[in-house]
Design a protein around this motif. Structure first.
Motif, PDB file in Angstrom:
ATOM      1  N   PRO A  14       0.837  -1.214   0.000  1.00 37.44           N
ATOM      2  CA  PRO A  14       0.000   0.000   0.000  1.00 37.44           C
ATOM      3  C   PRO A  14       0.864   1.254   0.000  1.00 37.44           C
ATOM      4  O   PRO A  14       0.865   2.052   0.935  1.00 37.44           O
ATOM      5  N   ASN A  15       1.648   1.435  -1.098  1.00 40.05           N
ATOM      6  CA  ASN A  15       2.625   2.513  -1.103  1.00 40.05           C
ATOM      7  C   ASN A  15       1.995   3.890  -1.294  1.00 40.05           C
ATOM      8  O   ASN A  15       2.683   4.891  -1.238  1.00 40.05           O
ATOM      9  N   GLN A  16       0.682   3.941  -1.542  1.00 40.31           N
ATOM     10  CA  GLN A  16       0.010   5.218  -1.612  1.00 40.31           C
ATOM     11  C   GLN A  16      -0.480   5.659  -0.229  1.00 40.31           C
ATOM     12  O   GLN A  16      -0.960   6.763  -0.069  1.00 40.31           O
ATOM     13  N   GLN A  17      -0.415   4.764   0.733  1.00 43.68           N
ATOM     14  CA  GLN A  17      -0.855   5.080   2.079  1.00 43.68           C
ATOM     15  C   GLN A  17       0.159   5.977   2.762  1.00 43.68           C
ATOM     16  O   GLN A  17       1.350   5.702   2.766  1.00 43.68           O
ATOM     17  N   VAL A  18      -0.322   7.073   3.331  1.00 45.33           N
ATOM     18  CA  VAL A  18       0.573   7.976   4.041  1.00 45.33           C
ATOM     19  C   VAL A  18       0.995   7.310   5.344  1.00 45.33           C
ATOM     20  O   VAL A  18       0.152   6.943   6.162  1.00 45.33           O
ATOM     21  N   PRO A  19       2.306   7.095   5.553  1.00 47.00           N
ATOM     22  CA  PRO A  19       2.742   6.401   6.760  1.00 47.00           C
ATOM     23  C   PRO A  19       2.516   7.246   8.017  1.00 47.00           C
ATOM     24  O   PRO A  19       2.554   8.471   7.969  1.00 47.00           O
ATOM     25  N   THR A  20       2.281   6.565   9.111  1.00 46.52           N
ATOM     26  CA  THR A  20       2.110   7.216  10.407  1.00 46.52           C
ATOM     27  C   THR A  20       3.353   6.973  11.249  1.00 46.52           C
ATOM     28  O   THR A  20       3.815   5.838  11.370  1.00 46.52           O
ATOM     29  N   PHE A  21       3.899   8.058  11.819  1.00 50.29           N
ATOM     30  CA  PHE A  21       5.068   7.958  12.685  1.00 50.29           C
ATOM     31  C   PHE A  21       4.691   8.401  14.091  1.00 50.29           C
ATOM     32  O   PHE A  21       3.898   9.324  14.273  1.00 50.29           O
ATOM     33  N   VAL A  22       5.268   7.735  15.067  1.00 53.23           N
ATOM     34  CA  VAL A  22       5.023   8.066  16.468  1.00 53.23           C
ATOM     35  C   VAL A  22       6.349   8.410  17.124  1.00 53.23           C
ATOM     36  O   VAL A  22       7.338   7.674  16.975  1.00 53.23           O
ATOM     37  N   GLY A  23       6.379   9.523  17.841  1.00 51.55           N
ATOM     38  CA  GLY A  23       7.572   9.912  18.568  1.00 51.55           C
ATOM     39  C   GLY A  23       7.530   9.392  19.993  1.00 51.55           C
ATOM     40  O   GLY A  23       6.566   9.637  20.726  1.00 51.55           O
ATOM     41  N   ASN A  24       8.558   8.656  20.376  1.00 53.17           N
ATOM     42  CA  ASN A  24       8.600   8.049  21.705  1.00 53.17           C
ATOM     43  C   ASN A  24       9.445   8.831  22.705  1.00 53.17           C
ATOM     44  O   ASN A  24       9.745   8.333  23.775  1.00 53.17           O
ATOM     45  N   GLY A  25       9.827  10.029  22.329  1.00 51.40           N
ATOM     46  CA  GLY A  25      10.515  10.883  23.293  1.00 51.40           C
ATOM     47  C   GLY A  25      11.933  11.268  22.940  1.00 51.40           C
ATOM     48  O   GLY A  25      12.345  12.408  23.154  1.00 51.40           O
ATOM     49  N   SER A  26      12.725  10.331  22.422  1.00 52.71           N
ATOM     50  CA  SER A  26      14.132  10.627  22.155  1.00 52.71           C
ATOM     51  C   SER A  26      14.299  11.379  20.840  1.00 52.71           C
ATOM     52  O   SER A  26      13.781  10.962  19.810  1.00 52.71           O
ATOM     53  N   LYS A  27      14.997  12.474  20.885  1.00 52.45           N
ATOM     54  CA  LYS A  27      15.384  13.230  19.697  1.00 52.45           C
ATOM     55  C   LYS A  27      16.494  14.166  20.113  1.00 52.45           C
ATOM     56  O   LYS A  27      16.721  14.399  21.304  1.00 52.45           O
TER      57      LYS A  27
END
Length: 250
Positions: A14-27
């Motif tokens: 499903p390469n047309q699906q916009v991926p969802t990213f989650v931030g777990n705190g570290s950056k």
């Protein structure tokens, strides 16, 4: 361990699906970048000279390429230290390919040993509490790209990778920062220099958004393929030019 790899995706993904990213705190809000050139061909002449590479690195970290990183908690700017040049031979030997054989750890283990030595000998200055540090090792052009083979014979070529460096200490907090490597050979239609800058940009933004392996921004939907779940991985097959420098989108 996160890698820059060249992948061919099945057409039914499903390469047309916009991926969802989650931030777990570290950056890393204020990254502190240490470039290390490793191999007898450095400082070199021409496009892969230390001066040319550092000019490109500075262009990437000070230009518009980094603007999108603010959505992941980056504040900036990136502090770029004076480069370190180690003309010793990396002496990286790969195991022969076969089912479920990965050559990538051979490079990362060598990088780990190099960084361990620099930490022990205080080559980079005090790193004891600098969690914003990114040590990026530029591998000598005589070292070919490592490859990984999965359980059914599919082979991926690894252009660079990043991982967490962590060293426990007695009665003191552990030393922890991000480390990585970028190889310096031509790949596909890209020259060695353009391949380096594109791969470096990829590993840089992922080191900032996910510096300690999984505790930062990672893809959750759709499920990432083969562990490729960081902000640059969905764009592995794309490239662009910013201020005359080849970079990878994220």
């Amino acid at each position: 361990m996160a890698s820059t790899t060249i992948l061919t995706f099945p057409s039914n993904l499903p390469n047309q699906q916009v991926p969802t990213f989650v931030g777990n705190g570290s950056k890393l809000e204020h990254p502190d970048l240490q470039m290390v050139f490793w191999g007898p061909n450095f400082p070199a002449n021409g496009p892969l000279s230390v001066g040319s590479v550092m000019q490109a690195v500075n262009s990437i970290v000070t230009g518009p390429y980094m603007e999108g990183m603010k959505q992941y908690g980056y504040i900036g700017p990136v502090n770029v230290r004076q480069p370190i040049v180690n003309t010793g031979n990396p002496n990286i030997n790969y195991p022969g390919l076969g089912l479920n054989v990965s050559q990538e750890p051979s490079v990362m283990n060598a990088v780990q040993g190099l960084v361990d030595n620099m930490v022990s000998n205080d080559t980079m200055g005090d790193v004891s509490s600098n969690h914003d540090l990114i040590v990026m090792v530029v591998i000598d052009p005589t070292i070919r790209f490592p490859q990984n083979e999965d359980g059914v014979g599919n082979i991926t070529t690894v252009l660079g990778a990043h991982a967490k460096y962590e060293k426990p200490r007695f009665l003191a907090p552990a030393i922890r920062f991000s480390q990585g490597f970028v190889c310096t050979q031509p790949f596909g239609k890209l020259s060695a220099f353009d391949q380096f800058t594109a791969t470096f940009s990829h590993e840089l933004v992922e080191s900032i958004s996910n510096p300690f392996n999984g505790s930062g921004w990672v893809q959750t939907v759709p499920a990432p393929v083969g562990g490729a779940g960081e902000i640059g991985d969905v764009c592995n097959n794309l490239s662009c030019v910013v201020d005359g420098i080849a970079v990878q989108p994220y």
